[in-house]
Scaffold this motif. Structure first.
Motif, PDB file in Angstrom:
ATOM      1  N   ALA A 130       0.837  -1.202   0.000  1.00 37.25           N
ATOM      2  CA  ALA A 130       0.000   0.000   0.000  1.00 37.25           C
ATOM      3  C   ALA A 130       0.871   1.251   0.000  1.00 37.25           C
ATOM      4  CB  ALA A 130      -0.914   0.007   1.224  1.00 37.25           C
ATOM      5  N   MET A 131       0.335   2.331  -0.538  1.00 36.79           N
ATOM      6  CA  MET A 131       1.031   3.615  -0.499  1.00 36.79           C
ATOM      7  C   MET A 131       1.040   4.213   0.908  1.00 36.79           C
ATOM      8  SD  MET A 131       2.334   4.297  -3.405  1.00 36.79           S
ATOM      9  CE  MET A 131       2.715   6.026  -3.160  1.00 36.79           C
ATOM     10  N   VAL A 132       0.100   3.760   1.725  1.00 36.75           N
ATOM     11  CA  VAL A 132       0.027   4.247   3.110  1.00 36.75           C
ATOM     12  C   VAL A 132       0.145   3.038   4.036  1.00 36.75           C
ATOM     13  CG1 VAL A 132      -1.269   5.590   4.797  1.00 36.75           C
ATOM     14  CG2 VAL A 132      -1.499   6.114   2.354  1.00 36.75           C
ATOM     15  N   PRO A 133       1.362   2.600   4.345  1.00 35.17           N
ATOM     16  CA  PRO A 133       1.537   1.439   5.216  1.00 35.17           C
ATOM     17  C   PRO A 133       1.038   1.717   6.633  1.00 35.17           C
ATOM     18  CG  PRO A 133       3.567   1.989   4.036  1.00 35.17           C
ATOM     19  CD  PRO A 133       2.636   3.151   3.875  1.00 35.17           C
ATOM     20  N   THR A 134       0.764   0.631   7.342  1.00 32.41           N
ATOM     21  CA  THR A 134       0.365   0.738   8.735  1.00 32.41           C
ATOM     22  C   THR A 134       1.520   0.295   9.621  1.00 32.41           C
ATOM     23  OG1 THR A 134      -0.562  -1.502   8.663  1.00 32.41           O
ATOM     24  CG2 THR A 134      -2.069   0.337   8.231  1.00 32.41           C
ATOM     25  N   HIS A 135       1.443   0.631  10.887  1.00 31.19           N
ATOM     26  CA  HIS A 135       2.443   0.190  11.852  1.00 31.19           C
ATOM     27  C   HIS A 135       1.740  -0.672  12.893  1.00 31.19           C
ATOM     28  CE1 HIS A 135       5.839   0.002  14.545  1.00 31.19           C
ATOM     29  NE2 HIS A 135       5.079   0.471  15.528  1.00 31.19           N
ATOM     30  N   ILE A 136       2.236  -1.902  13.057  1.00 29.46           N
ATOM     31  CA  ILE A 136       1.626  -2.845  13.994  1.00 29.46           C
ATOM     32  C   ILE A 136       2.597  -3.050  15.155  1.00 29.46           C
ATOM     33  CG2 ILE A 136       0.678  -5.156  14.284  1.00 29.46           C
ATOM     34  CD1 ILE A 136       0.140  -5.177  11.273  1.00 29.46           C
ATOM     35  N   ALA A 137       2.225  -2.555  16.317  1.00 27.18           N
ATOM     36  CA  ALA A 137       3.114  -2.636  17.481  1.00 27.18           C
ATOM     37  C   ALA A 137       3.107  -4.025  18.099  1.00 27.18           C
ATOM     38  CB  ALA A 137       2.696  -1.590  18.523  1.00 27.18           C
ATOM     39  N   ASP A 138       1.937  -4.651  18.174  1.00 24.81           N
ATOM     40  CA  ASP A 138       1.798  -5.971  18.813  1.00 24.81           C
ATOM     41  C   ASP A 138       1.537  -7.008  17.742  1.00 24.81           C
ATOM     42  OD1 ASP A 138       1.336  -8.156  20.374  1.00 24.81           O
ATOM     43  OD2 ASP A 138      -0.479  -7.384  21.341  1.00 24.81           O
ATOM     44  N   THR A 139       2.499  -7.905  17.524  1.00 22.05           N
ATOM     45  CA  THR A 139       2.346  -8.929  16.489  1.00 22.05           C
ATOM     46  C   THR A 139       1.978 -10.294  17.066  1.00 22.05           C
ATOM     47  OG1 THR A 139       4.733  -9.387  16.531  1.00 22.05           O
ATOM     48  CG2 THR A 139       3.942  -7.768  14.933  1.00 22.05           C
ATOM     49  N   ASP A 140       1.519 -10.313  18.306  1.00 16.84           N
ATOM     50  CA  ASP A 140       1.024 -11.563  18.898  1.00 16.84           C
ATOM     51  C   ASP A 140      -0.421 -11.758  18.442  1.00 16.84           C
ATOM     52  OD1 ASP A 140       0.754 -13.856  20.409  1.00 16.84           O
ATOM     53  OD2 ASP A 140       0.296 -12.775  22.267  1.00 16.84           O
TER      54      ASP A 140
END
Length: 556
Positions: A130-140
């Motif tokens: 995506a042109m606007v990536p997301t940030h995922i802090a918790d990958t559990d």
């Protein structure tokens, strides 16, 4: 005469060297006796070669003919360490194995200088970003498993250890996997060999796999035991119950563990007599029809105190799966989950024909199950697991895009505890102690060290999955859809998986809409009361008017 000398030259030379060594030992130095012993042994071997009747090569080429068998014996090791291409994927590439080793040891898994894959080759796949990536802090990442009738739902990790039995794995391997699952907060499938003391020692969450042998919950005659099942199923560490209908690597094939291999520990875990042949039938005796399977699910759910109950299968005849789906509709009973195993799945040992040519591969099998549940309006009630050569985060993303809620892996976690893909799992001579019952061999596998590697591999893979999802602009694996994954097909064109594996609309099978040939052909053949089809597939495909086939079933 020259041909005769050519075949026996090495044998004659060995005899001559033995005689020469003896003379030198007597006349020059006693140290020559070492060489005499060596050449004399080879001469004796040559005599044996000439007289044995099993190998023509050794009879025709005494002594030197044995090199053929030596090289054949070490061929897998020579090929793996010196000649194997890094990206050769069968069974697993060096790149795949290295990825697991690096993550298990918390080493860097970065690669310099670009991809080693051919991005313009057939079946190359990628995830669209995506042109606007997301940030995922918790990958559990977790999902809830447990339908409306389940009193004790489970918050399950999206990446768990697939079914491997104690007996196929060593005690130390089982303990390392289970302790790793405990450290990482994910689940460990017991395999159909029963719940052993080693599964329980470290308190990791267990999915109890119950096969046709009912190991750990059987009566003396091999039938299912309510009492023994309830006693084990109500333990806190048993979180889910999985009925094994078939296994990807050898679907429709039972098995026999010979009596000499049924040790006291294996006998205790399986509930069978020590030292006697342990039989795994090819089919279940607790149920014989799809409707009976649904009632068996309810029965196990009640006996376990309301824990999630589901089944695992590799798709075979499509009408048999459709019969189960129709049984869900007829009874109103649904499993809490279904695990789809692909034909590419692994096993300790199976006939080559089964390994290579029986069962549906994971992608097609998973997509069929997912679409069927969507088409009958039950997908939201049933969670789907998937297993079959899952190693990397991209493997997970692709399978979850096709409909899986979570992924299982067996061989990847074997790599994490030290497996080197020696492919001698069935011999008892595993060099790393993973698949052997030899106490000395399995002692090399140190539980305290390898359990940490199991947890590391799990965490590292989910972290990588989170990064993939972020790049695609997503927040959780449940948001993955087939259009997120693209594939280059043999004619050089690019297709997203939604074009290759089309979606069904919710409830469309109930409305009699059969857009795909497999549903149009096999859905009308299925019946909830039996796994047998209502009529012949050949008749359905040919569309004969005198077969009594419903009009909707005929393929135009």
């Amino acid at each position: 005469m020259p041909r005769f000398l050519t075949r026996y030259t090495v044998f004659y030379v060995v005899i001559a060297l033995a005689v020469l060594s003896a003379v030198l030992a007597l006349e020059v130095s006693a140290g020559w006796w070492v060489f005499f012993a060596l050449f004399a042994a080879l001469a004796v071997l040559g005599v044996y070669d000439l007289n044995q009747t099993r190998h023509a090569i050794r009879r025709n080429y005494p002594v030197i003919g044995n090199l053929r068998f030596l090289f054949e014996f070490v061929r897998p090791e020579i090929r793996q360490y010196f000649f194997e291409d890094d990206t050769l994927k069968l069974p697993f590439s060096r790149v795949d194995r290295s990825l697991v080793y690096q993550r298990a040891k918390r080493q860097t898994d970065l690669r310099p200088f670009g991809t080693q894959g051919n991005v313009y080759g057939n079946e190359y796949e990628w995830i669209n970003h995506a042109m606007v990536p997301t940030h995922i802090a918790d990958t559990d990442f977790r999902i809830t498993v447990g339908g409306p009738e389940c009193a004790r739902p489970v918050e399950l990790s999206v990446f768990n250890i697939s079914a491997m039995s104690f007996g196929a794995l060593s005690a130390n391997a089982v303990m390392a996997l289970n302790k790793g699952a405990s450290l990482g907060g994910f689940a460990h499938d017991t395999g159909e060999g029963g719940v052993s003391a080693y599964h329980l020692r470290h308190g990791g969450d267990l999915i109890w796999n119950i096969g046709s042998g009912y190991f750990g919950c059987r009566n003396v005659d091999g039938s299912f035991s309510d009492e023994r099942f309830a006693e084990m199923a109500q333990r806190d560490s048993i979180r889910m119950i999985e009925i094994k209908l078939s296994q990807g690597a050898k679907p429709g094939h039972g098995g026999v563990l010979p009596g000499p291999k049924v040790t006291a520990e294996i006998a205790a875990a399986r509930g069978v007599p020590q030292g006697q042949d342990c039989v795994s039938p090819s089919s279940h005796s607790a149920f014989h029809t799809p409707i009976e399977l649904m009632h068996f699910i309810v029965h196990l759910r009640e006996l376990s105190g309301g824990k999630p109950v589901g089944f695992k299968l590799c798709i075979g005849h499509p009408w048999e799966w459709f019969a189960m789906a129709k049984a869900m509709l007829a009874t109103g009973i649904t499993p809490d989950f279904i695990v789809v195993d692909g034909a590419e799945g692994g096993t300790g040992a199976a006939p080559i024909e089964f390994v290579d040519h029986v069962g549906t591969p994971l992608r097609e099998g998973l997509r069929l199950v997912h679409n069927t549940l969507v088409g009958i309006g039950l997908r939201e009630r049933i969670r789907l697991g998937a297993s079959g050569k899952v190693i990397s985060a991209f493997d997970m993303a692709r399978i979850m895009a096709l409909g899986a809620d979570w992924c299982n892996s067996a061989r990847a976690y074997m790599f994490a505890i030290g497996c080197i893909q020696a492919q001698v799992c069935h011999t008892g001579r595993c060099p790393t102690g993973v698949t052997t019952q030899d106490p000395k061999r399995q002692k090399a596998l140190v539980v305290a060290d390898k359990s940490v590697r199991v947890a590391n591999y799990h965490a590292g893979t989910l972290k990588a999955l989170g990064e993939l999802l972020g790049a695609a602009g997503l927040h959780h694996p449940c948001e993955l859809r087939p259009h997120h994954i693209a594939r280059r097909i043999p004619n050089g064109e690019v297709r997203v998986l939604s074009a290759l594996f089309p979606d069904l609309e919710k409830g469309e099978l109930l409305q009699g809409h059969f857009r795909n040939t497999i549903f149009r052909t096999a859905w009308p053949m299925a019946q909830a009361e039996s796994f047998e089809p209502l009529y012949s597939l050949s008749a359905a495909l040919s569309g004969h008017p005198d077969t009594g086939i419903p009009e909707a079933a005929a393929v135009q």
